[in-house]
Design an enzyme around this catalytic site. Structure first.
Site, PDB file in Angstrom:
ATOM      1  N   ASP A 102     -22.024  35.428  35.943  1.00 18.48           N
ATOM      2  CA  ASP A 102     -21.525  34.689  34.775  1.00 18.48           C
ATOM      3  C   ASP A 102     -20.068  35.085  34.564  1.00 18.48           C
ATOM      4  O   ASP A 102     -19.499  35.856  35.361  1.00 18.48           O
ATOM      5  CB  ASP A 102     -22.386  34.984  33.527  1.00 18.48           C
ATOM      6  CG  ASP A 102     -22.495  33.752  32.636  1.00 18.48           C
ATOM      7  OD1 ASP A 102     -21.440  33.243  32.211  1.00 18.48           O
ATOM      8  OD2 ASP A 102     -23.620  33.292  32.373  1.00 18.48           O
ATOM      9  N   HIS A 146     -19.219  28.771  34.095  1.00 11.91           N
ATOM     10  CA  HIS A 146     -19.477  30.209  33.933  1.00 11.91           C
ATOM     11  C   HIS A 146     -19.042  30.987  35.179  1.00 11.91           C
ATOM     12  O   HIS A 146     -19.780  31.847  35.675  1.00 11.91           O
ATOM     13  CB  HIS A 146     -20.957  30.454  33.631  1.00 11.91           C
ATOM     14  CG  HIS A 146     -21.354  29.999  32.252  1.00 11.91           C
ATOM     15  ND1 HIS A 146     -20.917  30.610  31.107  1.00 11.91           N
ATOM     16  CD2 HIS A 146     -22.139  28.954  31.838  1.00 11.91           C
ATOM     17  CE1 HIS A 146     -21.428  29.984  30.036  1.00 11.91           C
ATOM     18  NE2 HIS A 146     -22.155  28.973  30.461  1.00 11.91           N
ATOM     19  N   GLU A 186     -23.249  24.027  30.780  1.00 11.87           N
ATOM     20  CA  GLU A 186     -22.017  24.353  30.067  1.00 11.87           C
ATOM     21  C   GLU A 186     -20.791  24.401  30.982  1.00 11.87           C
ATOM     22  O   GLU A 186     -20.094  25.404  31.050  1.00 11.87           O
ATOM     23  CB  GLU A 186     -22.191  25.691  29.332  1.00 11.87           C
ATOM     24  CG  GLU A 186     -23.311  25.637  28.299  1.00 11.87           C
ATOM     25  CD  GLU A 186     -23.498  26.938  27.544  1.00 11.87           C
ATOM     26  OE1 GLU A 186     -23.787  26.888  26.350  1.00 11.87           O
ATOM     27  OE2 GLU A 186     -23.398  28.025  28.162  1.00 11.87           O
TER      28      GLU A 186
HETATM   29  C1  ACM Z   1     -27.862  28.242  28.377  1.00 12.95           C
HETATM   30  O1  ACM Z   1     -28.382  28.837  27.427  1.00 12.95           O
HETATM   31  N1  ACM Z   1     -26.554  28.045  28.411  1.00 12.95           N
HETATM   32  C2  ACM Z   1     -28.649  27.762  29.503  1.00 12.95           C
END
Ligand code: ACM
Length: 576
Positions: A201, A272, A358
């Site tokens: 991440d 991410h 995201e």
């Molecule tokens: C998430 O909680 N962004 C998958």
């Protein structure tokens, strides 16, 4: 044999529908998740120094596990052997029977003569052992019990869902191998069978990749972590990080396999990606542009790196960031394929989680390479570019015999043909995917996000993120959306709880957030919704909590009279 009759009989099912008796907390048959059927017998089986465990030859790990549990609880060195039992009494027999139907089911028959356990597969035997374990006194986990007895009973059991998952984010905070194993033990105790290991991440890349050593040398560490909640309270200025070597990963995978837990690794893309980009800036659309961390919260070390000409640094704050993997440059895909080439042999899992959530499209909109790709491929918007990205990775992984799981954003711009969707922004993504005949794992924030706070009293505290998610609400969850037909609902593989660790800096915090909400989810995914019973669960949880205490887990305590569970949070919080 009595146990074979079990499958043909109608059983007394404890703790289920309104016309059924509810299990008493003090009964010896207090088990979570609730078995499908329990037929109490009379008397008990007593373990003594002549007791022998006989496991079928395929059941070496299971035989070793039950012997170890009984050695610990009884104080004897219990004899064990592999093969067929000839003993007529004082024996514990573990055997496989391929004619049984449920691949994860098991049957247990305890009489004064011994214990017989039958399952179709070794996983079922392991679940049976976890049930037997809960029939033993909790103190037996770390003390010797004189005259160790197990109550006579017949149990038949099998799970509702094939996918019973728990996730752990080791990027925002890193947890060492020993803790990961302790976490796996916890999953095993509850018959959960999937560990979703969120390994990469923005705030840290946690898995060694030999071809790209900077991923962990650079991407595995950050120079500081923000304190408190948005808009934050500066940086703690502590260098923070860690990673797992490939040898450590293999060790964890082997450990989990013995407990019948499949590890699904997550390698996040295309969003991410800050930690990977800090290690290899060419993966960004704009390698020269500095990583954005606001002036008042960037660490001194991070600021210095940028001042000295290193624009890309590992993220030090939480959130969603525009600097994502470039989708227009083929070197991104070469990099990711190389990474996956090293990840694949480490994990026997059929699935690799590729993230997909995201991913802001701002950089792609202004990146000439991404725009060129869109034109060449006839893609009408950046969502389709994301879909192109995921489909390209899926195709690669499919050629290697692996399937992908992605967060529900992978639906946007068109779903990759063989992808499984993990529905987190509510259930709509899962419903949509099931209607498109794709496999689904339900993990909606409202029921399954264990970073949410569990006590009203915690609201507003810096450690309380998101919304209020008490254990009872987790328990109420039914992963079968009403909108789906029975046929579509077949695509729902199960459910998972997610443990995002931005506000969980310590092992104690993770345990506190997980227990007992994971316990509730374990019952959700194991038993039919119609047989769930909150007051029975609460009673059984009281007894299981005693086992947590003996095993040294930092669980949130039960308040048997109130609606809530009570316990002060651990005091240490690095991010506060
Ligand atoms: C998430 O909680 N962004 C998958």
């Amino acid at each position: 044999m009595r146990i074979f009759l079990l499958s043909c009989c109608f059983f007394i099912v404890l703790s289920c529908g309104s016309d059924q008796p509810v299990i008493h907390p003090e009964t010896a048959y207090s088990i979570i998740p609730q078995p499908v059927s329990i037929l109490p017998g009379s008397g008990f089986f007593e373990i003594d120094h002549n007791t022998i465990v006989v496991g079928a030859v395929e059941l070496e790990a299971e035989t070793a596990f039950i012997t170890q549990l009984l050695d610990q609880a009884s104080g004897y060195s219990i004899a064990h052997k592999m093969g067929t039992a000839t003993e007529t009494r004082n024996k514990i027999i573990l055997s496989l029977d391929d004619t049984l139907t449920n691949p994860e089911g098991y049957m247990i028959d305890i009489t004064s003569n011994g214990i017989e356990v039958i399952a179709k597969k070794p996983a079922g035997i392991m679940y049976a052992i976890q049930t037997l374990r809960q029939l033993l006194p909790p103190e037996g986990e770390n003390k010797i019990i004189k005259g160790l007895k197990i109550p006579a009973v017949e149990i038949e059991d099998y799970p509702r869902y094939a996918y019973r998952g728990m996730h752990l984010d080791v990027s925002r905070h890193f947890f060492p191998v020993d803790f990961v194993k302790k976490y796996i033990d916890l999953l095993a105790l509850h018959k959960m069978n999937i560990f979703h290991w969120h390994l990469t991440d923005d705030q840290g890349w946690r898995i060694e990749i030999k071809k790209y050593p900077k991923l962990t040398e650079v991407g595995g560490f950050r120079n500081g972590t923000v304190k408190g909640h948005r808009p934050y309270d500066g940086s703690d200025n502590q260098r923070y990080g860690g990673f797992y070597t490939q040898d450590e990963v293999r060790d964890v995978v082997t450990y989990a396999e013995k407990k019948h837990i499949t590890i699904i690794p997550e390698i996040e893309m295309p969003g991410h990606a800050s930690a990977a980009i800090a290690a290899y800036p060419y993966l960004s659309c704009f390698p020269e542009e500095p990583t954005i961390i606001p002036e008042d919260i960037i660490s001194t070390g991070g600021k210095q790196l940028q001042a000295e000409g290193t624009p890309k640094i590992v993220q030090e704050t939480w959130g969603v960031f525009d600097d994502v993997f470039c989708a227009g440059d083929d070197t991104t895909f070469e990099f990711l394929e190389d990474v996956l080439d090293e990840v694949i042999p480490l994990f026997p899992s059929e699935y690799i989680h590729i993230g997909g959530d995201e991913c802001p499209k701002e950089n792609w909109k202004r990146c000439p390479d991404c725009q060129k790709r869109m034109k060449e491929m006839g893609l009408t918007d950046e969502h389709e570019l994301q879909s192109y990205f995921i489909q390209r990775i899926e195709k690669y992984l499919n050629t290697k015999g692996k399937k992908i799981i992605g967060w529900d954003e992978i639906l946007e711009g068109g779903l990759a043909p063989n992808a499984t969707v993990m529905s987190w922004r509510g259930e709509d993504g899962g419903i949509d995917a099931a209607k498109q005949s794709h496999q689904v794992i339900m993990t909606p924030t409202t029921y399954c996000y264990l970073d949410y706070y569990q006590f009203k009293a915690d609201a507003g505290k810096s450690t309380a993120v998101g919304n209020y998610l008490p254990v009872q609400k987790v328990y109420e969850y039914n992963p079968f959306p009403e909108e789906l037909t029975a046929e579509q609902a077949e695509y729902i593989q199960g459910a998972q709880a997610n443990v995002w660790t931005e506000y969980m800096p310590t092992e104690e915090y993770v345990e506190y957030k997980v227990l007992p909400r994971m316990t509730a989810l374990a019952e959700v995914v194991w038993v039919a919704d119609s047989v769930k019973n909150w007051s029975s669960f609460k009673s059984r949880l009281e007894r299981l909590s005693e086992r947590y205490r003996v095993l040294g887990y930092n669980y949130a305590k039960v308040d048997p009279d109130g609606e809530e569970f009570i316990q002060e949070q651990p005091t240490e919080n690095k991010s506060e």
